[in-house]
Design a protein around this motif. Structure first.
Motif, PDB file in Angstrom:
ATOM      1  N   GLY A  84       0.829  -1.200   0.000  1.00 53.61           N
ATOM      2  CA  GLY A  84       0.000   0.000   0.000  1.00 53.61           C
ATOM      3  C   GLY A  84       0.861   1.246   0.000  1.00 53.61           C
ATOM      4  O   GLY A  84       2.086   1.186   0.178  1.00 53.61           O
ATOM      5  N   PRO A  85       0.250   2.387  -0.202  1.00 51.76           N
ATOM      6  CA  PRO A  85       1.030   3.630  -0.240  1.00 51.76           C
ATOM      7  C   PRO A  85       1.531   4.009   1.141  1.00 51.76           C
ATOM      8  O   PRO A  85       0.914   3.714   2.155  1.00 51.76           O
ATOM      9  N   ARG A  86       2.673   4.656   1.161  1.00 57.74           N
ATOM     10  CA  ARG A  86       3.227   5.165   2.406  1.00 57.74           C
ATOM     11  C   ARG A  86       2.512   6.471   2.743  1.00 57.74           C
ATOM     12  O   ARG A  86       1.887   7.081   1.879  1.00 57.74           O
ATOM     13  N   PRO A  87       2.587   6.917   3.994  1.00 57.32           N
ATOM     14  CA  PRO A  87       1.842   8.128   4.376  1.00 57.32           C
ATOM     15  C   PRO A  87       2.189   9.361   3.546  1.00 57.32           C
ATOM     16  O   PRO A  87       1.347  10.207   3.306  1.00 57.32           O
ATOM     17  N   TRP A  88       3.422   9.463   3.080  1.00 54.89           N
ATOM     18  CA  TRP A  88       3.814  10.645   2.328  1.00 54.89           C
ATOM     19  C   TRP A  88       3.517  10.517   0.836  1.00 54.89           C
ATOM     20  O   TRP A  88       3.707  11.454   0.082  1.00 54.89           O
ATOM     21  N   GLU A  89       3.069   9.357   0.385  1.00 56.75           N
ATOM     22  CA  GLU A  89       2.746   9.156  -1.016  1.00 56.75           C
ATOM     23  C   GLU A  89       1.269   9.444  -1.265  1.00 56.75           C
ATOM     24  O   GLU A  89       0.429   9.232  -0.395  1.00 56.75           O
ATOM     25  N   SER A  91      -2.064   8.373  -2.436  1.00 55.49           N
ATOM     26  CA  SER A  91      -2.587   7.014  -2.560  1.00 55.49           C
ATOM     27  C   SER A  91      -3.217   6.768  -3.930  1.00 55.49           C
ATOM     28  O   SER A  91      -3.034   5.703  -4.511  1.00 55.49           O
ATOM     29  N   LYS A  92      -3.958   7.724  -4.477  1.00 50.11           N
ATOM     30  CA  LYS A  92      -4.592   7.521  -5.786  1.00 50.11           C
ATOM     31  C   LYS A  92      -3.538   7.349  -6.872  1.00 50.11           C
ATOM     32  O   LYS A  92      -3.630   6.452  -7.698  1.00 50.11           O
ATOM     33  N   GLU A  93      -2.534   8.202  -6.835  1.00 51.81           N
ATOM     34  CA  GLU A  93      -1.465   8.134  -7.838  1.00 51.81           C
ATOM     35  C   GLU A  93      -0.724   6.792  -7.734  1.00 51.81           C
ATOM     36  O   GLU A  93      -0.446   6.141  -8.742  1.00 51.81           O
ATOM     37  N   TYR A  94      -0.439   6.363  -6.515  1.00 48.71           N
ATOM     38  CA  TYR A  94       0.289   5.113  -6.317  1.00 48.71           C
ATOM     39  C   TYR A  94      -0.551   3.907  -6.759  1.00 48.71           C
ATOM     40  O   TYR A  94      -0.027   2.985  -7.370  1.00 48.71           O
ATOM     41  N   GLN A  95      -1.843   3.930  -6.450  1.00 49.25           N
ATOM     42  CA  GLN A  95      -2.704   2.818  -6.865  1.00 49.25           C
ATOM     43  C   GLN A  95      -2.795   2.735  -8.383  1.00 49.25           C
ATOM     44  O   GLN A  95      -2.754   1.639  -8.950  1.00 49.25           O
ATOM     45  N   ASP A  96      -2.928   3.886  -9.055  1.00 50.77           N
ATOM     46  CA  ASP A  96      -2.968   3.889 -10.511  1.00 50.77           C
ATOM     47  C   ASP A  96      -1.671   3.350 -11.097  1.00 50.77           C
ATOM     48  O   ASP A  96      -1.667   2.595 -12.075  1.00 50.77           O
ATOM     49  N   GLN A  97      -0.546   3.716 -10.478  1.00 52.32           N
ATOM     50  CA  GLN A  97       0.753   3.229 -10.948  1.00 52.32           C
ATOM     51  C   GLN A  97       0.856   1.711 -10.774  1.00 52.32           C
ATOM     52  O   GLN A  97       1.309   1.008 -11.677  1.00 52.32           O
ATOM     53  N   GLN A  98       0.401   1.187  -9.641  1.00 47.21           N
ATOM     54  CA  GLN A  98       0.451  -0.254  -9.408  1.00 47.21           C
ATOM     55  C   GLN A  98      -0.448  -0.996 -10.389  1.00 47.21           C
ATOM     56  O   GLN A  98      -0.091  -2.047 -10.896  1.00 47.21           O
ATOM     57  N   ARG A  99      -1.622  -0.451 -10.659  1.00 49.03           N
ATOM     58  CA  ARG A  99      -2.541  -1.094 -11.601  1.00 49.03           C
ATOM     59  C   ARG A  99      -1.963  -1.117 -13.004  1.00 49.03           C
ATOM     60  O   ARG A  99      -2.075  -2.110 -13.720  1.00 49.03           O
ATOM     61  N   SER A 100      -1.328  -0.009 -13.398  1.00 48.94           N
ATOM     62  CA  SER A 100      -0.756   0.029 -14.750  1.00 48.94           C
ATOM     63  C   SER A 100       0.416  -0.936 -14.856  1.00 48.94           C
ATOM     64  O   SER A 100       0.592  -1.616 -15.878  1.00 48.94           O
ATOM     65  N   ASN A 101       1.218  -1.076 -13.796  1.00 52.65           N
ATOM     66  CA  ASN A 101       2.324  -2.042 -13.815  1.00 52.65           C
ATOM     67  C   ASN A 101       1.798  -3.469 -13.865  1.00 52.65           C
ATOM     68  O   ASN A 101       2.367  -4.324 -14.522  1.00 52.65           O
ATOM     69  N   GLN A 102       0.711  -3.731 -13.163  1.00 54.72           N
ATOM     70  CA  GLN A 102       0.137  -5.065 -13.153  1.00 54.72           C
ATOM     71  C   GLN A 102      -0.458  -5.393 -14.531  1.00 54.72           C
ATOM     72  O   GLN A 102      -0.336  -6.516 -15.006  1.00 54.72           O
ATOM     73  N   ASN A 103      -1.085  -4.433 -15.176  1.00 53.59           N
ATOM     74  CA  ASN A 103      -1.673  -4.676 -16.500  1.00 53.59           C
ATOM     75  C   ASN A 103      -0.598  -4.900 -17.546  1.00 53.59           C
ATOM     76  O   ASN A 103      -0.810  -5.650 -18.509  1.00 53.59           O
ATOM     77  N   LYS A 104       0.558  -4.280 -17.426  1.00 52.41           N
ATOM     78  CA  LYS A 104       1.647  -4.461 -18.390  1.00 52.41           C
ATOM     79  C   LYS A 104       2.196  -5.879 -18.317  1.00 52.41           C
ATOM     80  O   LYS A 104       2.633  -6.435 -19.307  1.00 52.41           O
TER      81      LYS A 104
END
Length: 106
Positions: A84-89, A91-104
């Motif tokens: 999951g995202p760290r407190p300083w990250e 969260s929406k941006e990090y989740q979108d990044q994880q989803r795009s990496n998973q789809n690739k």
């Protein structure tokens, strides 16, 4: 007849009586504060009757064979641990990044 000056010089009256009052009075005061705490916990624990009925339904005994049949169909090999995202990250941006990496990868 008691002499007031003699009482003031007496160490028992000067130190012992206030200490005794502090210990005994403190125990009664602590009991009252603790009772307030337990009363507030009792009030918080009261559930809405409809919610309480749902909770009681879910407390049925679990049968291992039924749980095995339910879990057997899950695809555990395709599971991936995503942190999951760290407190300083963001969260929406990090989740979108994880989803795009998973789809690739798929």
């Amino acid at each position: 007849m008691f002499n007031i000056k003699a009482l003031r010089r007496n160490k028992t009256v000067k130190y012992g009586v206030p200490m005794l009052l502090l210990v005994v009075g403190g125990s009664f005061g602590l009991r009252e504060f603790a009772q307030i705490r337990y009363d507030s916990l009792k009030i918080k624990r009261k559930l809405d009757p409809s919610l309480e009925a749902k909770v009681n339904i879910e407390r049925q005994p679990v049968i291992l064979e039924e749980e095995y049949e339910r879990i057997k169909d899950l695809k555990l090999d395709e599971w991936k641990n995503i942190r999951g995202p760290r407190p300083w990250e963001d969260s929406k941006e990090y989740q979108d990044q994880q989803r795009s990496n998973q789809n690739k990868r798929h």
